[in-house]
Design a protein around this motif. Structure first.
Motif, PDB file in Angstrom:
ATOM      1  N   VAL A   1       0.869  -1.164   0.000  1.00 48.35           N
ATOM      2  CA  VAL A   1       0.000   0.000   0.000  1.00 48.35           C
ATOM      3  C   VAL A   1       0.912   1.222   0.000  1.00 48.35           C
ATOM      4  CG1 VAL A   1      -1.821   1.260   1.208  1.00 48.35           C
ATOM      5  CG2 VAL A   1      -1.765  -1.242   1.293  1.00 48.35           C
ATOM      6  N   GLN A   2       0.731   2.121  -0.956  1.00 38.64           N
ATOM      7  CA  GLN A   2       1.590   3.287  -1.063  1.00 38.64           C
ATOM      8  C   GLN A   2       1.385   4.214   0.127  1.00 38.64           C
ATOM      9  OE1 GLN A   2       0.492   4.932  -4.846  1.00 38.64           O
ATOM     10  NE2 GLN A   2       1.671   3.430  -6.007  1.00 38.64           N
ATOM     11  N   GLY A   3       2.484   4.666   0.716  1.00 38.66           N
ATOM     12  CA  GLY A   3       2.422   5.585   1.836  1.00 38.66           C
ATOM     13  C   GLY A   3       2.632   4.886   3.170  1.00 38.66           C
ATOM     14  N   ASP A   4       2.701   5.700   4.226  1.00 36.67           N
ATOM     15  CA  ASP A   4       2.913   5.179   5.570  1.00 36.67           C
ATOM     16  C   ASP A   4       1.558   5.006   6.257  1.00 36.67           C
ATOM     17  OD1 ASP A   4       3.804   4.442   8.025  1.00 36.67           O
ATOM     18  OD2 ASP A   4       4.831   6.307   8.492  1.00 36.67           O
ATOM     19  N   HIS A   5       0.981   3.796   6.151  1.00 33.85           N
ATOM     20  CA  HIS A   5      -0.342   3.504   6.695  1.00 33.85           C
ATOM     21  C   HIS A   5      -0.298   2.301   7.632  1.00 33.85           C
ATOM     22  CE1 HIS A   5      -2.114   6.273   3.808  1.00 33.85           C
ATOM     23  NE2 HIS A   5      -1.423   5.674   2.858  1.00 33.85           N
ATOM     24  N   VAL A   6       0.826   2.104   8.320  1.00 34.13           N
ATOM     25  CA  VAL A   6       1.014   0.903   9.134  1.00 34.13           C
ATOM     26  C   VAL A   6      -0.069   0.777  10.209  1.00 34.13           C
ATOM     27  CG1 VAL A   6       2.565  -0.282  10.731  1.00 34.13           C
ATOM     28  CG2 VAL A   6       3.476   0.810   8.691  1.00 34.13           C
ATOM     29  N   GLU A   7      -0.302   1.830  10.958  1.00 30.05           N
ATOM     30  CA  GLU A   7      -1.274   1.761  12.051  1.00 30.05           C
ATOM     31  C   GLU A   7      -2.686   1.495  11.541  1.00 30.05           C
ATOM     32  OE1 GLU A   7      -0.485   1.606  15.223  1.00 30.05           O
ATOM     33  OE2 GLU A   7       1.624   1.806  14.648  1.00 30.05           O
ATOM     34  N   ARG A   8      -3.074   2.186  10.486  1.00 27.41           N
ATOM     35  CA  ARG A   8      -4.418   2.020   9.904  1.00 27.41           C
ATOM     36  C   ARG A   8      -4.603   0.594   9.388  1.00 27.41           C
ATOM     37  NH1 ARG A   8      -9.496   2.836   9.877  1.00 27.41           N
ATOM     38  NH2 ARG A   8     -10.494   3.181   7.898  1.00 27.41           N
ATOM     39  N   VAL A   9      -3.611   0.064   8.684  1.00 26.33           N
ATOM     40  CA  VAL A   9      -3.691  -1.293   8.127  1.00 26.33           C
ATOM     41  C   VAL A   9      -3.768  -2.323   9.261  1.00 26.33           C
ATOM     42  CG1 VAL A   9      -2.379  -3.038   6.856  1.00 26.33           C
ATOM     43  CG2 VAL A   9      -2.608  -0.735   5.924  1.00 26.33           C
ATOM     44  N   MET A  10      -2.991  -2.115  10.319  1.00 27.44           N
ATOM     45  CA  MET A  10      -3.024  -3.042  11.449  1.00 27.44           C
ATOM     46  C   MET A  10      -4.414  -3.064  12.099  1.00 27.44           C
ATOM     47  SD  MET A  10       0.713  -2.499  13.224  1.00 27.44           S
ATOM     48  CE  MET A  10       0.352  -3.564  14.602  1.00 27.44           C
ATOM     49  N   GLN A  11      -5.030  -1.899  12.265  1.00 29.49           N
ATOM     50  CA  GLN A  11      -6.371  -1.831  12.836  1.00 29.49           C
ATOM     51  C   GLN A  11      -7.385  -2.564  11.961  1.00 29.49           C
ATOM     52  OE1 GLN A  11      -7.155   2.330  13.222  1.00 29.49           O
ATOM     53  NE2 GLN A  11      -5.838   2.590  15.027  1.00 29.49           N
ATOM     54  N   LEU A  12      -7.295  -2.363  10.648  1.00 34.85           N
ATOM     55  CA  LEU A  12      -8.238  -3.005   9.725  1.00 34.85           C
ATOM     56  C   LEU A  12      -8.096  -4.529   9.753  1.00 34.85           C
ATOM     57  CD1 LEU A  12      -7.859  -0.516   6.767  1.00 34.85           C
ATOM     58  CD2 LEU A  12      -9.906  -0.851   8.140  1.00 34.85           C
ATOM     59  N   LEU A  13      -6.856  -5.008   9.776  1.00 37.84           N
ATOM     60  CA  LEU A  13      -6.624  -6.455   9.788  1.00 37.84           C
ATOM     61  C   LEU A  13      -7.077  -7.082  11.113  1.00 37.84           C
ATOM     62  CD1 LEU A  13      -3.162  -6.573   8.001  1.00 37.84           C
ATOM     63  CD2 LEU A  13      -5.347  -7.362   7.085  1.00 37.84           C
ATOM     64  N   GLN A  14      -6.843  -6.381  12.228  1.00 34.23           N
ATOM     65  CA  GLN A  14      -7.297  -6.892  13.520  1.00 34.23           C
ATOM     66  C   GLN A  14      -8.810  -6.938  13.584  1.00 34.23           C
ATOM     67  OE1 GLN A  14      -5.247  -4.230  16.168  1.00 34.23           O
ATOM     68  NE2 GLN A  14      -3.488  -5.604  16.395  1.00 34.23           N
ATOM     69  N   ALA A  15      -9.472  -5.960  12.977  1.00 29.32           N
ATOM     70  CA  ALA A  15     -10.931  -5.949  12.940  1.00 29.32           C
ATOM     71  C   ALA A  15     -11.490  -7.124  12.151  1.00 29.32           C
ATOM     72  CB  ALA A  15     -11.428  -4.637  12.346  1.00 29.32           C
ATOM     73  N   GLN A  16     -10.701  -7.634  11.194  1.00 25.08           N
ATOM     74  CA  GLN A  16     -11.123  -8.791  10.403  1.00 25.08           C
ATOM     75  C   GLN A  16     -10.749 -10.106  11.067  1.00 25.08           C
ATOM     76  OE1 GLN A  16      -9.690  -8.474   6.387  1.00 25.08           O
ATOM     77  NE2 GLN A  16     -10.859  -6.621   5.979  1.00 25.08           N
ATOM     78  N   GLY A  17     -10.106 -10.039  12.239  1.00 22.84           N
ATOM     79  CA  GLY A  17      -9.818 -11.254  12.992  1.00 22.84           C
ATOM     80  C   GLY A  17      -8.429 -11.836  12.783  1.00 22.84           C
ATOM     81  N   HIS A  18      -7.543 -11.120  12.142  1.00 23.16           N
ATOM     82  CA  HIS A  18      -6.172 -11.608  11.927  1.00 23.16           C
ATOM     83  C   HIS A  18      -5.307 -11.261  13.137  1.00 23.16           C
ATOM     84  CE1 HIS A  18      -6.782 -12.587   7.700  1.00 23.16           C
ATOM     85  NE2 HIS A  18      -7.412 -11.429   7.561  1.00 23.16           N
ATOM     86  N   LYS A  19      -4.338 -12.112  13.422  1.00 25.04           N
ATOM     87  CA  LYS A  19      -3.339 -11.824  14.455  1.00 25.04           C
ATOM     88  C   LYS A  19      -2.242 -11.016  13.774  1.00 25.04           C
ATOM     89  CE  LYS A  19      -0.351 -14.015  17.834  1.00 25.04           C
ATOM     90  NZ  LYS A  19       0.194 -15.286  18.332  1.00 25.04           N
ATOM     91  N   VAL A  20      -2.039  -9.775  14.223  1.00 26.38           N
ATOM     92  CA  VAL A  20      -1.166  -8.836  13.511  1.00 26.38           C
ATOM     93  C   VAL A  20      -0.001  -8.407  14.403  1.00 26.38           C
ATOM     94  CG1 VAL A  20      -1.089  -6.638  12.296  1.00 26.38           C
ATOM     95  CG2 VAL A  20      -3.174  -7.991  12.247  1.00 26.38           C
ATOM     96  N   LYS A  21       1.197  -8.316  13.790  1.00 28.58           N
ATOM     97  CA  LYS A  21       2.376  -7.790  14.464  1.00 28.58           C
ATOM     98  C   LYS A  21       3.006  -6.741  13.562  1.00 28.58           C
ATOM     99  CE  LYS A  21       4.112 -11.592  17.269  1.00 28.58           C
ATOM    100  NZ  LYS A  21       5.249 -12.495  17.484  1.00 28.58           N
ATOM    101  N   ARG A  22       3.606  -5.751  14.198  1.00 28.69           N
ATOM    102  CA  ARG A  22       4.357  -4.756  13.441  1.00 28.69           C
ATOM    103  C   ARG A  22       5.771  -5.296  13.271  1.00 28.69           C
ATOM    104  NH1 ARG A  22       4.174   1.510  13.509  1.00 28.69           N
ATOM    105  NH2 ARG A  22       5.997   1.910  12.217  1.00 28.69           N
ATOM    106  N   ALA A  23       6.273  -5.288  12.054  1.00 29.94           N
ATOM    107  CA  ALA A  23       7.613  -5.793  11.768  1.00 29.94           C
ATOM    108  C   ALA A  23       8.516  -4.609  11.441  1.00 29.94           C
ATOM    109  CB  ALA A  23       7.570  -6.771  10.605  1.00 29.94           C
ATOM    110  N   GLY A  24       9.774  -4.756  11.733  1.00 26.58           N
ATOM    111  CA  GLY A  24      10.721  -3.690  11.429  1.00 26.58           C
ATOM    112  C   GLY A  24      10.682  -2.593  12.467  1.00 26.58           C
ATOM    113  N   GLY A  25      11.388  -1.488  12.176  1.00 27.10           N
ATOM    114  CA  GLY A  25      11.509  -0.377  13.125  1.00 27.10           C
ATOM    115  C   GLY A  25      10.369   0.498  13.094  1.00 27.10           C
TER     116      GLY A  25
END
Length: 121
Positions: free
Chosen positions: A97-121
């Motif tokens: 996904v173009q741009g810095d949307h890490v937090e938004r994407v993590m929220q969306l995936l968690q809402a769909q029931g996925h176990k999500v981790k932030r990778a990298g710095g």
């Protein structure tokens, strides 16, 4: 040299009723279940990271490890891009996904029931 029969050649390949057929299960190619797509195996954790490497300094959000087949992955990528108001693509099982949307994407995936981790710095 021995004479070959039709069964020695691999069986039915085309039928006027159904068109092309699978030589293994002898079903129509559209109904063949021999090579049905399987969900990729993984550790069950979706990893979301931000990367700029090889993109002329432009940041992209990467989503790896989603246990979906390619068609479902493309649909999820479309949902994420629309929610972020951004462009992107799906390459080799990774959603970009173009741009810095890490937090938004993590929220969306968690809402769909996925176990999500932030990778990298």
């Amino acid at each position: 040299m021995a004479k070959l029969s039709l069964s020695d050649l691999g069986g039915l390949v085309y039928s006027t009723e159904v068109g092309r057929t699978c030589p293994v299960c002898r079903q129509a190619i559209a109904a063949c279940t021999c090579n049905a797509p399987k969900r990729p195996a993984g550790d069950g954790v979706v990893r979301v990271s931000r990367e700029t490497k090889g993109r002329a300094g432009k940041g992209v959000t990467l989503v790896r490890g989603v246990p979906l087949i390619e068609a479902e992955l493309v649909a999820l990528g479309k949902q994420l891009k629309a929610a972020c108001g951004s462009g992107g693509t799906v390459k080799d099982g990774v959603i970009e996904v173009q741009g810095d949307h890490v937090e938004r994407v993590m929220q969306l995936l968690q809402a769909q029931g996925h176990k999500v981790k932030r990778a990298g710095g």
